[in-house]
Design a protein around this motif. Structure first.
Motif, PDB file in Angstrom:
ATOM      1  N   UNK A  38       9.442  -9.985   1.775  1.00  0.00           N
ATOM      2  CA  UNK A  38      10.503  -9.096   2.255  1.00  0.00           C
ATOM      3  C   UNK A  38       9.962  -7.894   3.026  1.00  0.00           C
ATOM      4  N   UNK A  39       8.634  -7.832   3.187  1.00  0.00           N
ATOM      5  CA  UNK A  39       8.022  -6.627   3.746  1.00  0.00           C
ATOM      6  C   UNK A  39       8.113  -6.589   5.266  1.00  0.00           C
ATOM      7  N   UNK A  40       8.289  -5.386   5.794  1.00  0.00           N
ATOM      8  CA  UNK A  40       8.219  -5.172   7.235  1.00  0.00           C
ATOM      9  C   UNK A  40       6.777  -5.088   7.701  1.00  0.00           C
ATOM     10  N   UNK A  41       5.929  -4.448   6.900  1.00  0.00           N
ATOM     11  CA  UNK A  41       4.506  -4.370   7.176  1.00  0.00           C
ATOM     12  C   UNK A  41       3.802  -3.945   5.899  1.00  0.00           C
ATOM     13  N   UNK A  42       2.510  -4.144   5.867  1.00  0.00           N
ATOM     14  CA  UNK A  42       1.744  -3.764   4.688  1.00  0.00           C
ATOM     15  C   UNK A  42       1.050  -2.423   4.922  1.00  0.00           C
ATOM     16  N   UNK A  43       0.681  -1.784   3.830  1.00  0.00           N
ATOM     17  CA  UNK A  43       0.031  -0.477   3.883  1.00  0.00           C
ATOM     18  C   UNK A  43      -1.292  -0.561   3.126  1.00  0.00           C
ATOM     19  N   UNK A  44      -2.308   0.205   3.555  1.00  0.00           N
ATOM     20  CA  UNK A  44      -2.331   1.175   4.646  1.00  0.00           C
ATOM     21  C   UNK A  44      -2.593   0.497   5.987  1.00  0.00           C
ATOM     22  N   UNK A  45      -2.635   1.266   7.075  1.00  0.00           N
ATOM     23  CA  UNK A  45      -3.056   0.694   8.353  1.00  0.00           C
ATOM     24  C   UNK A  45      -4.434   0.050   8.175  1.00  0.00           C
ATOM     25  N   UNK A  46      -4.553  -1.140   8.672  1.00  0.00           N
ATOM     26  CA  UNK A  46      -5.809  -1.879   8.467  1.00  0.00           C
ATOM     27  C   UNK A  46      -5.641  -3.048   7.538  1.00  0.00           C
ATOM     28  N   UNK A  47      -4.533  -3.073   6.783  1.00  0.00           N
ATOM     29  CA  UNK A  47      -4.224  -4.231   5.956  1.00  0.00           C
ATOM     30  C   UNK A  47      -3.312  -5.148   6.754  1.00  0.00           C
ATOM     31  N   UNK A  48      -3.174  -6.381   6.312  1.00  0.00           N
ATOM     32  CA  UNK A  48      -2.421  -7.352   7.112  1.00  0.00           C
ATOM     33  C   UNK A  48      -1.633  -8.276   6.214  1.00  0.00           C
ATOM     34  N   UNK A  49      -0.339  -8.449   6.561  1.00  0.00           N
ATOM     35  CA  UNK A  49       0.472  -9.442   5.855  1.00  0.00           C
ATOM     36  C   UNK A  49       0.055 -10.855   6.265  1.00  0.00           C
TER      37      UNK A  49
END
Length: 254
Positions: free
Chosen positions: A243-254
């Motif tokens: 359900x995520x729009x994006x993962x955190x922090x910048x540098x992580x990847x769904x």
């Protein structure tokens, strides 16, 4: 002569840009490493739904597992359990119950060692062996990894991704392994500590179901009650990622 020099500089810059674009296009998973030199696991997600993910690490013992499973079943909560494969091999009946109760299972590695201290070959063996054991015992496809002690580096992230894993950390820490008492665990999760915030949408909450955290079964019912009172949906990591729009922090990847 000056025009020729400028054109050469432009040509050099253009060549570098084209090379970067080519590298990124060929290997999208390594975009972060190319640009920043630092890959990241997933600590939390950005989501429009009011969800938090509940996670439990298990590497030894069995005293806390049954009480925690009973509490989750009573409250109709599904969580994610990160299991070390040697523990799973010695407690196959508990692995089967975790899976039968509808919980998600992820890997906590083969040995409880810092993965960022291993060679590439040793790391691949560690991840592949753990995956094989857990898939065989649980009947689930294992695609989530929580590195022991949260230890990772670019190599860990890269090889884990290649082996079909997403590396999962946490954004809210119960500190239950420090045995601070049930009240402190509840406070850490709901209100945070020091500069860290309490649970909010998209957070991944860390608990332990090993015998190292005897206060967890006492604290858990109140934590679940308070989260529900704040209208949070408590889900597995996999469901929240979907359900995520994006993962955190910048540098992580769904």
């Amino acid at each position: 002569m000056s025009v020729f020099v400028v054109n050469r500089k432009k040509l050099a810059v253009g060549t570098v840009i084209l090379m970067l674009i080519a590298v990124l296009a060929v290997n999208k998973e390594q975009v972060v490493s190319v640009v920043t030199g630092n890959s990241k696991p997933i600590y939390s997600v950005k989501t429009e739904t009011k969800q938090v993910a509940l996670t439990f690490d298990i590497s030894w013992g069995e005293e806390n597992v049954q009480p925690i499973l009973d509490i989750l079943k009573k409250e109709n909560i599904k969580a994610t359990f990160f299991l070390s494969s040697p523990w799973a091999e010695t407690k196959p009946e508990l692995v089967k119950r975790i899976a039968a109760d509808g919980h998600e299972i992820g890997s906590h590695g083969r040995r409880h060692v810092d993965l960022n201290t291993l060679t590439a070959d040793a790391l691949m063996k560690e991840l592949d062996t753990s995956k094989e054991v857990l898939e065989r015992l649980s009947g689930q496809k294992i695609n989530l990894l929580r590195a022991p002690n949260g230890a990772y580096d670019n190599q860990v992230i890269s090889i884990a991704n290649e082996r079909g894993y997403k590396v999962i950390q946490w954004s809210v820490d119960s500190l239950d392994w420090k045995r601070p008492g049930a009240d402190a665990i509840i406070n850490y999760v709901m209100n945070g500590r020091s500069k860290n915030k309490g649970a909010s949408p998209g957070d991944i909450i860390l608990f332990h179901a090993s015998d190292s955290a005897p206060d967890t079964p006492e604290a858990l019912p109140t934590v679940l009650k308070m989260l529900k009172e704040k209208n949070y949906e408590i889900v597995t990591v996999g469901k929240m990622l979907s359900n995520a729009q994006e993962s955190c922090p910048p540098g992580s990847s769904l």
